[in-house]
Design a protein around this motif. Structure first.
Motif, PDB file in Angstrom:
ATOM      1  N   LYS A 106       0.825  -1.216   0.000  1.00  0.00           N
ATOM      2  CA  LYS A 106       0.000   0.000   0.000  1.00  0.00           C
ATOM      3  C   LYS A 106       0.854   1.260   0.000  1.00  0.00           C
ATOM      4  O   LYS A 106       1.892   1.319   0.663  1.00  0.00           O
ATOM      5  CB  LYS A 106      -0.927   0.006   1.212  1.00  0.00           C
ATOM      6  CG  LYS A 106      -1.964  -1.076   1.119  1.00  0.00           C
ATOM      7  CD  LYS A 106      -2.985  -0.940   2.220  1.00  0.00           C
ATOM      8  CE  LYS A 106      -3.912  -2.040   2.095  1.00  0.00           C
ATOM      9  NZ  LYS A 106      -5.038  -2.365   2.263  1.00  0.00           N
ATOM     10  N   LYS A 107       0.373   2.266  -0.748  1.00  0.00           N
ATOM     11  CA  LYS A 107       1.096   3.544  -0.856  1.00  0.00           C
ATOM     12  C   LYS A 107       1.349   4.171   0.507  1.00  0.00           C
ATOM     13  O   LYS A 107       2.416   4.724   0.759  1.00  0.00           O
ATOM     14  CB  LYS A 107       0.306   4.535  -1.727  1.00  0.00           C
ATOM     15  CG  LYS A 107       0.274   4.168  -3.191  1.00  0.00           C
ATOM     16  CD  LYS A 107      -0.651   5.102  -3.933  1.00  0.00           C
ATOM     17  CE  LYS A 107      -2.051   4.745  -3.523  1.00  0.00           C
ATOM     18  NZ  LYS A 107      -3.136   5.263  -4.217  1.00  0.00           N
ATOM     19  N   GLU A 108       0.366   4.072   1.399  1.00  0.00           N
ATOM     20  CA  GLU A 108       0.500   4.671   2.733  1.00  0.00           C
ATOM     21  C   GLU A 108       1.693   4.069   3.463  1.00  0.00           C
ATOM     22  O   GLU A 108       2.448   4.764   4.117  1.00  0.00           O
ATOM     23  CB  GLU A 108      -0.779   4.469   3.560  1.00  0.00           C
ATOM     24  CG  GLU A 108      -2.019   5.127   3.004  1.00  0.00           C
ATOM     25  CD  GLU A 108      -2.632   4.399   1.801  1.00  0.00           C
ATOM     26  OE1 GLU A 108      -2.416   3.162   1.644  1.00  0.00           O
ATOM     27  OE2 GLU A 108      -3.307   5.064   0.996  1.00  0.00           O
ATOM     28  N   SER A 119       4.570  -6.438   2.437  1.00  0.00           N
ATOM     29  CA  SER A 119       3.266  -5.855   2.736  1.00  0.00           C
ATOM     30  C   SER A 119       2.958  -6.140   4.203  1.00  0.00           C
ATOM     31  O   SER A 119       3.605  -6.989   4.833  1.00  0.00           O
ATOM     32  CB  SER A 119       2.190  -6.486   1.844  1.00  0.00           C
ATOM     33  OG  SER A 119       2.110  -7.882   2.103  1.00  0.00           O
TER      34      SER A 119
END
Length: 127
Positions: A106-108, A119
């Protein structure tokens, strides 16, 4: 920032991450220089003329300080190496792909930990 169909971030997204990571590398290298210069300046802390009791205390403190600085420098060097490896993954267009699941991280997470290779899902599997 969206991923394209072949399970990777777009070139535009990768460039945004590259800029972010390069900024972090520059800051980390600057911090490393500060740590190293503090370590070099620790050698003479001006306690030569103090009483033996205080001198012993100061030497112990200086040793602890040098050990802490050394540990900090090693940690900072590893962080810089991890960031530079992330830049290589950007160049290879594999940046942001989890090395365990193969899914996009995820970008966050990447904004908080730009050198991440796992991840959250894969990280939780390791526990």
């Amino acid at each position: 920032m969206a991923a394209d169909t072949n399970n990777r971030y777009s070139d535009k997204d990768l460039e945004e991450f590259r800029v972010l990571i390069q900024e972090k590398i520059d800051n980390a290298e600057h911090d490393l220089e500060l740590i190293k210069s503090a370590y070099m300046n620790d050698h003479d802390n001006g306690t030569d003329d103090t009483s033996p009791t205080f001198k012993a205390f100061e030497e112990g403190s200086a040793t602890m300080s040098k050990e802490a600085n050394s540990a900090l420098a090693i940690r900072q060097e590893k962080f810089i190496r991890d960031l530079k490896n992330a830049v290589i993954r950007i160049e290879n267009k594999t940046y942001g792909v989890c090395r365990v699941t193969g899914k996009l991280i995820k970008k966050e997470r990447l904004k908080l930990v730009p050198h991440a290779t796992l991840s959250i899902e894969a990280k939780n599997m390791q526990k």
